[in-house]
Write a protein that holds these residues in place. Sequence first.
Motif, PDB file in Angstrom:
ATOM      1  N   LEU A 111     -17.009  25.966   7.536  1.00  0.00           N
ATOM      2  CA  LEU A 111     -17.910  25.042   8.214  1.00  0.00           C
ATOM      3  C   LEU A 111     -18.037  25.388   9.691  1.00  0.00           C
ATOM      4  N   LEU A 112     -17.047  26.121  10.195  1.00  0.00           N
ATOM      5  CA  LEU A 112     -17.006  26.452  11.616  1.00  0.00           C
ATOM      6  C   LEU A 112     -17.776  27.736  11.899  1.00  0.00           C
ATOM      7  N   VAL A 113     -18.419  27.763  13.057  1.00  0.00           N
ATOM      8  CA  VAL A 113     -19.145  28.960  13.465  1.00  0.00           C
ATOM      9  C   VAL A 113     -18.173  30.080  13.838  1.00  0.00           C
ATOM     10  N   PHE A 114     -17.076  29.726  14.492  1.00  0.00           N
ATOM     11  CA  PHE A 114     -16.102  30.735  14.911  1.00  0.00           C
ATOM     12  C   PHE A 114     -14.707  30.375  14.384  1.00  0.00           C
ATOM     13  N   PRO A 115     -14.489  30.534  13.082  1.00  0.00           N
ATOM     14  CA  PRO A 115     -13.173  30.216  12.521  1.00  0.00           C
ATOM     15  C   PRO A 115     -12.169  31.313  12.815  1.00  0.00           C
ATOM     16  N   ASN A 116     -10.894  30.956  12.693  1.00  0.00           N
ATOM     17  CA  ASN A 116      -9.843  31.956  12.709  1.00  0.00           C
ATOM     18  C   ASN A 116     -10.055  32.850  11.497  1.00  0.00           C
ATOM     19  N   GLN A 117     -10.067  34.146  11.685  1.00  0.00           N
ATOM     20  CA  GLN A 117     -10.377  35.056  10.593  1.00  0.00           C
ATOM     21  C   GLN A 117      -9.141  35.710   9.987  1.00  0.00           C
ATOM     22  N   ARG A 118      -7.969  35.153  10.262  1.00  0.00           N
ATOM     23  CA  ARG A 118      -6.740  35.764   9.774  1.00  0.00           C
ATOM     24  C   ARG A 118      -6.110  34.933   8.659  1.00  0.00           C
ATOM     25  N   GLY A 119      -5.972  35.539   7.520  1.00  0.00           N
ATOM     26  CA  GLY A 119      -5.208  34.974   6.413  1.00  0.00           C
ATOM     27  C   GLY A 119      -5.554  33.554   6.029  1.00  0.00           C
ATOM     28  N   LYS A 120      -4.531  32.736   5.855  1.00  0.00           N
ATOM     29  CA  LYS A 120      -4.702  31.390   5.329  1.00  0.00           C
ATOM     30  C   LYS A 120      -5.299  30.424   6.338  1.00  0.00           C
ATOM     31  N   ARG A 121      -5.390  30.847   7.589  1.00  0.00           N
ATOM     32  CA  ARG A 121      -5.921  29.944   8.610  1.00  0.00           C
ATOM     33  C   ARG A 121      -7.422  30.151   8.822  1.00  0.00           C
ATOM     34  N   SER A 122      -8.091  30.777   7.866  1.00  0.00           N
ATOM     35  CA  SER A 122      -9.507  31.102   8.035  1.00  0.00           C
ATOM     36  C   SER A 122     -10.394  29.872   8.129  1.00  0.00           C
ATOM     37  N   GLY A 123      -9.901  28.721   7.682  1.00  0.00           N
ATOM     38  CA  GLY A 123     -10.694  27.499   7.775  1.00  0.00           C
ATOM     39  C   GLY A 123     -10.454  26.731   9.056  1.00  0.00           C
ATOM     40  N   GLN A 124      -9.607  27.259   9.919  1.00  0.00           N
ATOM     41  CA  GLN A 124      -9.252  26.600  11.167  1.00  0.00           C
ATOM     42  C   GLN A 124      -9.987  27.257  12.338  1.00  0.00           C
ATOM     43  N   PRO A 125     -10.117  26.541  13.464  1.00  0.00           N
ATOM     44  CA  PRO A 125     -10.820  27.122  14.627  1.00  0.00           C
ATOM     45  C   PRO A 125     -10.075  28.300  15.221  1.00  0.00           C
ATOM     46  N   HIS A 126     -10.824  29.187  15.829  1.00  0.00           N
ATOM     47  CA  HIS A 126     -10.248  30.357  16.489  1.00  0.00           C
ATOM     48  C   HIS A 126      -9.530  29.901  17.757  1.00  0.00           C
ATOM     49  N   GLY A 127      -8.256  30.183  17.853  1.00  0.00           N
ATOM     50  CA  GLY A 127      -7.475  29.677  18.979  1.00  0.00           C
ATOM     51  C   GLY A 127      -7.182  30.679  20.072  1.00  0.00           C
ATOM     52  N   SER A 128      -7.797  31.870  19.997  1.00  0.00           N
ATOM     53  CA  SER A 128      -7.458  32.915  20.969  1.00  0.00           C
ATOM     54  C   SER A 128      -8.628  33.300  21.860  1.00  0.00           C
ATOM     55  N   LEU A 129      -9.605  32.415  22.000  1.00  0.00           N
ATOM     56  CA  LEU A 129     -10.814  32.776  22.739  1.00  0.00           C
ATOM     57  C   LEU A 129     -10.538  33.029  24.220  1.00  0.00           C
TER      58      LEU A 129
END
Length: 206
Positions: A111-129
Amino acid sequence: IRDEMKDIATMPEVFEEEELARFFAACSSWEHLVFSVFLESGFRMQEVMYLTWDDVKDRELCVTPKTVARHGFNFLPKTREARSVPVSTDLIARLRVWQGQQQAGKCRGSLLVFPNQRGKRSGQPHGSLLNICKAVGTRAGLKPEDCWLHKFRSTMATRWLRRTDLVTAQRLLGHKDIASTQRYLAPVQNANLSEQADAMATHPQP
């Protein structure tokens, strides 16, 4: 945190046009898209992190607390009020291309435009911007300490205030207190003032 806590009495720091050109030239295509969103929308860090595809419209990006809450994310926009910001057609087109690529990859269904793209956290927001922003700045030959996410917001706020009125800029930035908007009234350079003086000459002698 520098990106979230700002003293409204201090003068905001903005990117110079030459710095922006160097920064974006050093970006990958994905990084260019992310930081174009930060710049054109003037969104806060978490507003970009939790931007959903539902809030990418034909000509604008939106912050809608109800949408974020409905999807179960632990985030509430600072003012708790919905707002929309016009952005370029080029940015919307590039977001749609990214949406297609995302849905064809391991983050499909996000659902997110910029999700975390690593492993099981792919549905979570990207936290390293923020870290990515500093890394791009370093590649661009800028000091990493001079590159942070809120600086894109400050830059766009200053642009808006040079082209529109204070109330409109307040709405676009999502400020409750107009004093928060007024701090972005950065002085116009003397060269610009000279150009404006020429443009405002009502009766030049023939």
